[in-house]
Scaffold this active site. Structure first.
Site, PDB file in Angstrom:
ATOM      1  N   GLU A 148       0.816  -1.206   0.000  1.00  0.00           N
ATOM      2  CA  GLU A 148       0.000   0.000   0.000  1.00  0.00           C
ATOM      3  C   GLU A 148       0.852   1.260   0.000  1.00  0.00           C
ATOM      4  O   GLU A 148       0.527   2.244  -0.663  1.00  0.00           O
ATOM      5  CB  GLU A 148      -0.952   0.001   1.200  1.00  0.00           C
ATOM      6  CG  GLU A 148      -2.033  -1.075   1.134  1.00  0.00           C
ATOM      7  CD  GLU A 148      -2.907  -0.940  -0.107  1.00  0.00           C
ATOM      8  OE1 GLU A 148      -2.985   0.169  -0.667  1.00  0.00           O
ATOM      9  OE2 GLU A 148      -3.514  -1.937  -0.516  1.00  0.00           O
ATOM     10  N   TYR A 185      -6.353   6.403   4.197  1.00  0.00           N
ATOM     11  CA  TYR A 185      -6.429   5.404   3.137  1.00  0.00           C
ATOM     12  C   TYR A 185      -5.692   4.113   3.525  1.00  0.00           C
ATOM     13  O   TYR A 185      -6.255   3.009   3.448  1.00  0.00           O
ATOM     14  CB  TYR A 185      -5.854   5.940   1.810  1.00  0.00           C
ATOM     15  CG  TYR A 185      -5.590   4.793   0.862  1.00  0.00           C
ATOM     16  CD1 TYR A 185      -6.628   4.239   0.127  1.00  0.00           C
ATOM     17  CD2 TYR A 185      -4.332   4.183   0.808  1.00  0.00           C
ATOM     18  CE1 TYR A 185      -6.425   3.126  -0.665  1.00  0.00           C
ATOM     19  CE2 TYR A 185      -4.121   3.067   0.014  1.00  0.00           C
ATOM     20  CZ  TYR A 185      -5.163   2.554  -0.720  1.00  0.00           C
ATOM     21  OH  TYR A 185      -4.970   1.437  -1.480  1.00  0.00           O
ATOM     22  N   ASP A 196      -9.166   6.206  -2.603  1.00  0.00           N
ATOM     23  CA  ASP A 196      -7.963   6.623  -3.324  1.00  0.00           C
ATOM     24  C   ASP A 196      -8.422   7.311  -4.609  1.00  0.00           C
ATOM     25  O   ASP A 196      -9.607   7.584  -4.784  1.00  0.00           O
ATOM     26  CB  ASP A 196      -7.074   5.399  -3.613  1.00  0.00           C
ATOM     27  CG  ASP A 196      -7.673   4.539  -4.703  1.00  0.00           C
ATOM     28  OD1 ASP A 196      -8.916   4.501  -4.834  1.00  0.00           O
ATOM     29  OD2 ASP A 196      -6.908   3.899  -5.443  1.00  0.00           O
TER      30      ASP A 196
END
Length: 378
Positions: free
Chosen positions: A35, A118, A136
């Site tokens: 990520e 996020y 996102d």
DNA sequence: AAAACGGGGTC
DNA sequence: GACCCAGTTTT
């Protein structure tokens, strides 16, 4: 019906999802690494970096035990190097505070350096099956179109609305897959340009499609042009075989990475004036120029760049010119060559390395530094 | 709310 | 050249 759309999204995801390396694991640490790497970076770019990183640091404990230098070396070329430093610090914190286990509690994850809303949601939903939303760039586009959110991206009210919508959608079975389905849809179908609405599993419930507004949404945030910056960089070699003096700044551009000495200058350097090396050699000028308007130009700037970091060298000639565009800066750099006697020893932020060492994978330099070395040393 | 922070793919 | 990518932190 929201439930129908949700089911359609999951079915579509099952049939069309790409085979990405981080979709083959449920390890929260590996998900975390993926990520962070994927922030503002295309998936295809990330994949080789992800493999190399996980091969070298298979566990949080192994990453925590590594030097920052090595971590940045593996990140070299990926960009946004602060991500790597924050990930490293975050993982150290997980090892020190949470026994090496990524916390399942959302609040604890949000407290980790480099983990924002996020990333916390991505780890929570994908690795822990928690009903945590994510927004996102992909999800923002999908939801802005489907729900006709016409306020600009980035505005507070827009973000609030998008997170609300994502929060409603994530509730139910397979929250991690639902979140990934939204991202996958945005990446492969609901694209910024030329979206493939025919292949969209939620076309029937898309407000923008019904209104013929797909191309008008979302409303992008205003983008500023990168600021033009002129600079002089110095490739100072020492010894045989030649090594190049490198410096490292903590808070500068490319913080934590090795670079050649550089100073910002006021104006473009007129190459016609950059004649052969003069007899003035060993300049050590101590004046640091806070304001680029007062900065020296050409050869003087090269002296200043060396003096600023304590490298004593004879400036030779201008050896090249490099342009480098970042999201917020457009750098135009004259590259000068110099021959050094030696630099100060014992300073952690100064070292010499051969061209081969710097060029090897795993050395913590930016693309810009590689360009500069190419320009100076051919 | 805006700026800082990389590099590259795509139209 | 514009746009934007599995964003976060600092100002």
């Amino acid at each position: 019906m929201a439930a129908d759309a949700r089911a359609a999204l999951l079915a579509w995801y099952d049939a069309h999802k790409r085979d990405l390396p981080w979709r083959r694991t449920r390890d929260p640490y590996a998900i975390w690494v993926s990520e962070i790497m994927c922030q503002q970076t295309r998936v295809d770019t990330v994949i080789p970096y992800y493999h190399r990183f996980l091969e070298r640091f298979p566990t949080a404990a192994e990453l925590a035990a590594a030097s920052e230098d090595e971590v940045l070396g593996l990140w070299s070329g990926l960009g946004y190097y602060r991500r790597a430093r924050l990930l490293h610090r975050g993982v150290k914190e997980v090892v020190a505070t949470y026994g090496g286990k990524v916390p399942a509690e959302r609040e604890a994850r949000l407290g980790l350096p480099g983990v924002g809303k996020y990333t916390a949601g991505a780890i929570g939903s994908i690795a822990f099956d928690a009903e945590e939303p994510i927004v996102d760039g992909n999800v923002a586009r999908v939801l802005a179109r489907r729900h006709r959110v016409a306020t600009p991206l980035g505005a507070k009210e827009t973000e609030k609305r998008l997170w609300e919508l994502a929060g409603e959608l994530v509730k139910g079975p397979r929250p991690g897959d639902l979140n990934q389905a939204l991202m996958e849809l945005g990446a492969t179908v609901c694209t910024p340009k030329n979206p493939r609405c025919e292949g969209c599993p939620v076309q029937a419930s898309c407000g923008a499609h019904a209104a013929g507004e797909v191309d008008a949404l979302p409303v992008p945030k205003k983008r500023k042009k990168p600021k033009l910056v002129h600079a002089v960089a110095v490739v100072a070699t020492v010894g045989t075989p030649a090594k190049v003096w490198l410096v490292r700044g903590e808070r500068a551009l490319f913080g934590g990475l090795w670079s050649v000495p550089m100073v910002e200058t006021a104006a473009p350097q007129l190459s016609l004036l950059a004649g052969p090396a003069s007899a003035r050699g060993e300049g050590v000028r101590s004046d640091a120029h806070a304001d680029p308007k007062d900065a020296p130009a050409g050869r003087d700037a090269a002296f200043a760049a060396l003096a600023n970091v304590g490298v004593k060298a004879r400036v030779k000639e201008k050896a090249g010119y490099v342009e480098h565009v970042l999201s917020h800066r457009h750098l135009k750099i004259d590259v000068w060559r110099a021959v050094a006697a030696r630099g100060r020893d014992g300073l952690a932020e100064l070292r010499a390395a051969t061209r081969e060492e710097v060029g090897a994978r795993g050395f913590g330099v930016s693309r810009l530094t590689k360009k500069i070395l190419d320009a100076a040393l051919g």
